[in-house]
Scaffold this motif. Structure first.
Motif, PDB file in Angstrom:
ATOM      1  N   MET A  77       0.952  -1.467   0.456  1.00 34.37           N
ATOM      2  CA  MET A  77       0.216  -0.328   0.292  1.00 34.37           C
ATOM      3  C   MET A  77       1.016   0.753  -0.067  1.00 34.37           C
ATOM      4  O   MET A  77       0.508   2.482  -0.369  1.00 34.37           O
ATOM      5  N   ALA A  78       2.081   1.516   0.569  1.00 32.04           N
ATOM      6  CA  ALA A  78       2.745   2.304   0.765  1.00 32.04           C
ATOM      7  C   ALA A  78       3.439   2.373  -0.891  1.00 32.04           C
ATOM      8  O   ALA A  78       3.496   3.569  -1.080  1.00 32.04           O
ATOM      9  N   ARG A  79       3.730   1.524  -1.550  1.00 26.49           N
ATOM     10  CA  ARG A  79       4.184   1.476  -2.551  1.00 26.49           C
ATOM     11  C   ARG A  79       3.066   2.891  -3.962  1.00 26.49           C
ATOM     12  O   ARG A  79       3.768   3.430  -4.363  1.00 26.49           O
ATOM     13  N   VAL A  80       1.841   2.173  -3.916  1.00 34.77           N
ATOM     14  CA  VAL A  80       0.615   2.985  -3.967  1.00 34.77           C
ATOM     15  C   VAL A  80       0.241   4.044  -3.960  1.00 34.77           C
ATOM     16  O   VAL A  80       0.091   5.335  -4.700  1.00 34.77           O
ATOM     17  N   VAL A  81       0.659   4.524  -2.398  1.00 33.28           N
ATOM     18  CA  VAL A  81       0.632   5.773  -2.192  1.00 33.28           C
ATOM     19  C   VAL A  81       1.408   6.551  -2.609  1.00 33.28           C
ATOM     20  O   VAL A  81       1.477   7.938  -2.991  1.00 33.28           O
ATOM     21  N   VAL A  82       2.750   6.408  -2.148  1.00 37.06           N
ATOM     22  CA  VAL A  82       3.366   7.075  -2.642  1.00 37.06           C
ATOM     23  C   VAL A  82       4.221   6.995  -4.210  1.00 37.06           C
ATOM     24  O   VAL A  82       4.249   8.036  -4.960  1.00 37.06           O
ATOM     25  N   ALA A  83       3.517   5.896  -5.093  1.00 40.87           N
ATOM     26  CA  ALA A  83       3.430   6.524  -6.435  1.00 40.87           C
ATOM     27  C   ALA A  83       2.285   7.512  -7.010  1.00 40.87           C
ATOM     28  O   ALA A  83       2.290   8.578  -7.280  1.00 40.87           O
ATOM     29  N   MET A  84       1.376   7.137  -5.795  1.00 42.45           N
ATOM     30  CA  MET A  84       0.250   8.256  -6.541  1.00 42.45           C
ATOM     31  C   MET A  84       0.617   9.777  -5.942  1.00 42.45           C
ATOM     32  O   MET A  84       0.495  10.944  -6.331  1.00 42.45           O
ATOM     33  N   ALA A  85       1.677  10.229  -4.885  1.00 42.38           N
ATOM     34  CA  ALA A  85       1.872  11.700  -4.257  1.00 42.38           C
ATOM     35  C   ALA A  85       2.981  11.614  -5.174  1.00 42.38           C
ATOM     36  O   ALA A  85       3.294  12.917  -5.521  1.00 42.38           O
ATOM     37  N   ASN A  86       3.148  11.389  -5.549  1.00 45.79           N
ATOM     38  CA  ASN A  86       4.899  11.091  -7.136  1.00 45.79           C
ATOM     39  C   ASN A  86       4.324  12.068  -8.395  1.00 45.79           C
ATOM     40  O   ASN A  86       3.977  12.989  -8.614  1.00 45.79           O
ATOM     41  N   LYS A  87       2.728  11.383  -8.506  1.00 44.96           N
ATOM     42  CA  LYS A  87       1.600  11.741  -9.657  1.00 44.96           C
ATOM     43  C   LYS A  87       1.611  12.929  -9.685  1.00 44.96           C
ATOM     44  O   LYS A  87       0.994  14.243 -10.205  1.00 44.96           O
ATOM     45  N   GLN A  88       0.949  13.179  -8.169  1.00 47.70           N
ATOM     46  CA  GLN A  88       0.350  14.271  -7.717  1.00 47.70           C
ATOM     47  C   GLN A  88       1.590  15.550  -7.963  1.00 47.70           C
ATOM     48  O   GLN A  88       0.716  16.887  -8.741  1.00 47.70           O
ATOM     49  N   SER A  89       2.814  15.303  -7.672  1.00 46.03           N
ATOM     50  CA  SER A  89       3.517  16.534  -7.334  1.00 46.03           C
ATOM     51  C   SER A  89       3.658  17.149  -9.161  1.00 46.03           C
ATOM     52  O   SER A  89       4.106  17.824  -9.162  1.00 46.03           O
ATOM     53  N   ALA A  90       4.181  16.150 -10.060  1.00 48.08           N
ATOM     54  CA  ALA A  90       4.209  15.985 -11.256  1.00 48.08           C
ATOM     55  C   ALA A  90       3.433  16.890 -11.384  1.00 48.08           C
ATOM     56  O   ALA A  90       3.668  18.014 -12.571  1.00 48.08           O
ATOM     57  N   ASP A  91       1.577  16.805 -11.654  1.00 55.83           N
ATOM     58  CA  ASP A  91       0.802  17.166 -12.282  1.00 55.83           C
ATOM     59  C   ASP A  91       1.086  18.595 -11.782  1.00 55.83           C
ATOM     60  O   ASP A  91       0.494  19.596 -12.482  1.00 55.83           O
ATOM     61  N   THR A  92       0.948  18.786 -10.372  1.00 51.83           N
ATOM     62  CA  THR A  92       0.299  20.318  -9.918  1.00 51.83           C
ATOM     63  C   THR A  92       2.009  21.095 -10.360  1.00 51.83           C
ATOM     64  O   THR A  92       2.052  22.443 -11.325  1.00 51.83           O
ATOM     65  N   ALA A  93       3.461  20.339 -10.534  1.00 51.84           N
ATOM     66  CA  ALA A  93       4.368  21.001 -11.050  1.00 51.84           C
ATOM     67  C   ALA A  93       4.386  21.694 -12.742  1.00 51.84           C
ATOM     68  O   ALA A  93       4.687  22.730 -13.120  1.00 51.84           O
ATOM     69  N   ARG A  94       2.855  20.349 -13.548  1.00 50.70           N
ATOM     70  CA  ARG A  94       3.426  20.720 -14.670  1.00 50.70           C
ATOM     71  C   ARG A  94       2.143  22.253 -14.207  1.00 50.70           C
ATOM     72  O   ARG A  94       2.297  23.213 -15.152  1.00 50.70           O
ATOM     73  N   ARG A  95       1.215  22.286 -14.070  1.00 48.85           N
ATOM     74  CA  ARG A  95      -0.062  23.113 -13.799  1.00 48.85           C
ATOM     75  C   ARG A  95       0.662  24.790 -13.994  1.00 48.85           C
ATOM     76  O   ARG A  95       0.225  25.429 -13.760  1.00 48.85           O
ATOM     77  N   VAL A  96       1.595  24.516 -12.573  1.00 47.05           N
ATOM     78  CA  VAL A  96       2.175  25.611 -12.005  1.00 47.05           C
ATOM     79  C   VAL A  96       3.886  26.057 -13.199  1.00 47.05           C
ATOM     80  O   VAL A  96       3.411  27.420 -13.563  1.00 47.05           O
ATOM     81  N   ARG A  97       4.342  25.195 -14.020  1.00 47.77           N
ATOM     82  CA  ARG A  97       4.758  25.772 -15.222  1.00 47.77           C
ATOM     83  C   ARG A  97       3.633  26.697 -16.146  1.00 47.77           C
ATOM     84  O   ARG A  97       4.329  27.363 -16.654  1.00 47.77           O
ATOM     85  N   ARG A  98       2.752  25.403 -16.252  1.00 49.96           N
ATOM     86  CA  ARG A  98       1.416  26.220 -17.129  1.00 49.96           C
ATOM     87  C   ARG A  98       0.801  28.044 -16.984  1.00 49.96           C
ATOM     88  O   ARG A  98       0.885  28.439 -17.308  1.00 49.96           O
ATOM     89  N   ASN A  99       0.321  27.980 -15.723  1.00 52.50           N
ATOM     90  CA  ASN A  99       0.658  28.945 -14.740  1.00 52.50           C
ATOM     91  C   ASN A  99       1.507  30.192 -14.961  1.00 52.50           C
ATOM     92  O   ASN A  99       1.139  31.314 -15.008  1.00 52.50           O
ATOM     93  N   HIS A 100       2.525  30.143 -14.768  1.00 53.62           N
ATOM     94  CA  HIS A 100       3.968  31.289 -14.944  1.00 53.62           C
ATOM     95  C   HIS A 100       3.963  31.127 -16.337  1.00 53.62           C
ATOM     96  O   HIS A 100       3.923  32.183 -16.241  1.00 53.62           O
ATOM     97  N   LYS A 101       3.626  30.474 -17.497  1.00 56.82           N
ATOM     98  CA  LYS A 101       4.024  30.797 -18.852  1.00 56.82           C
ATOM     99  C   LYS A 101       3.436  31.604 -19.363  1.00 56.82           C
ATOM    100  O   LYS A 101       3.386  32.651 -19.789  1.00 56.82           O
ATOM    101  N   ALA A 102       0.899  31.569 -18.618  1.00 56.12           N
ATOM    102  CA  ALA A 102       0.106  32.418 -19.173  1.00 56.12           C
ATOM    103  C   ALA A 102       1.274  33.497 -18.439  1.00 56.12           C
ATOM    104  O   ALA A 102       0.677  34.890 -19.511  1.00 56.12           O
ATOM    105  N   ARG A 103       1.150  33.563 -17.363  1.00 54.83           N
ATOM    106  CA  ARG A 103       0.791  34.935 -16.428  1.00 54.83           C
ATOM    107  C   ARG A 103       2.476  36.121 -17.868  1.00 54.83           C
ATOM    108  O   ARG A 103       2.760  37.131 -17.692  1.00 54.83           O
ATOM    109  N   ARG A 104       3.465  35.002 -17.868  1.00 52.60           N
ATOM    110  CA  ARG A 104       4.846  35.575 -18.521  1.00 52.60           C
ATOM    111  C   ARG A 104       4.320  36.479 -19.594  1.00 52.60           C
ATOM    112  O   ARG A 104       4.694  37.337 -19.822  1.00 52.60           O
TER     113      ARG A 104
END
Length: 270
Positions: free
Chosen positions: A174-201
């Motif tokens: 279960m820990a492997r599943v939870v960490v994999a999902m948390a890793n994906k969440q971080s990647a998704d958030t990073a992508r949204r942050v980059r897109r937001n910063h690009k749009a603002r720029r």
């Protein structure tokens, strides 16, 4: 003795044991969620980070209280402030090749100390406690290192919220599943942050943080003096001067960046 420690930790019996805590704080945008209450275009989104979850002091206090309430002693705390458990950096590996790894020397040192059964202060340690699985890691490679410490070296690692179980086969799966999902969440958030910063720029809207050197506080108006320093530095670089020579010259003249660490300018790192 090791198997007994894991079994007793599974039962919640820490009587007579010495434990160390790991308290990690991340202030990276890419590990947070974009808050829904951010509606102002000028203000931009507000990022909820590790600081909004638990400070390192709170994590230490809660971990100590958990251990002591079950008959154990907390003899050391590994403090890991402002550290990403997800973001990878370019590093040179032991064989000389280049790889990308999550760099967490405090975490890695804590696991090595636990395998030896001794804290940096010389005290015996029988286990490691964290606030929750998210404070332990968001990186599958580091999770496997923690699982190895428990499963093969027989040193327990537990949390106080019940989100982490490395003491059983089912819990590790279960820990492997939870960490994999948390890793994906971080990647998704990073992508949204980059897109937001690009749009603002692209729309000329400044993002948060300290003003860039060469600009005034509104981040849209040039600072005449600092802008001249930049133009002069660029000209010197084109003519063959080194970064280090320019930095040394700026430091002699008392020219500092907008938020200088220690009041000095440092050359860029590659």
């Amino acid at each position: 003795m090791g198997d007994d420690l894991v079994q007793r930790a599974h039962w919640g019996n820490l009587e007579g044991q010495n434990w160390a805590g790991l308290a990690r704080l991340s202030t990276e945008e890419t590990e947070g969620e974009i808050s829904s209450d951010a509606t102002s275009e000028e203000a931009g989104p507000r990022f909820v980070t590790g600081r909004d979850i638990k400070s390192t002091e709170e994590q230490e206090r809660d971990g100590r209280g958990f251990v002591e309430s079950r008959g154990g002693r907390c003899v050391h705390t590994y403090m890991e402030p402002d550290t990403s458990a997800w973001k990878r950096k370019r590093v040179r590996l032991p064989d000389g090749s280049i790889g990308y790894r999550v760099v967490r020397p405090v975490f890695e040192g804590a696991l090595e100390d636990l395998k030896r059964g001794k804290a940096p202060n010389g005290e015996r340690i029988d286990g490691l406690i964290v606030y929750d699985i998210d404070r332990l890691t968001r990186d599958p490679r580091h999770l496997e290192d923690a699982i190895e410490t428990v499963e093969h070296y027989h040193w327990p690692i537990i949390d106080i919220t019940g989100t982490l179980d490395l003491l059983t086969d089912n819990g590790r799966a279960m820990a492997r599943v939870v960490v994999a999902m948390a890793n994906k969440q971080s990647a998704d958030t990073a992508r949204r942050v980059r897109r937001n910063h690009k749009a603002r720029r692209d729309r000329g809207i400044p993002v948060g943080g300290t003003r860039p050197f060469g600009w005034q506080e509104d981040k849209r108006t040039l600072d005449p003096t600092e802008a001249k320093h930049i133009r002069d530095a660029v000209k010197r670089l084109i003519e063959g001067a080194s970064w280090h020579a320019i930095v040394a010259d700026w430091n002699r003249k008392g020219i500092t960046i907008s938020r200088p660490p220690g009041g000095a300018v440092r050359p860029p790192e590659y």
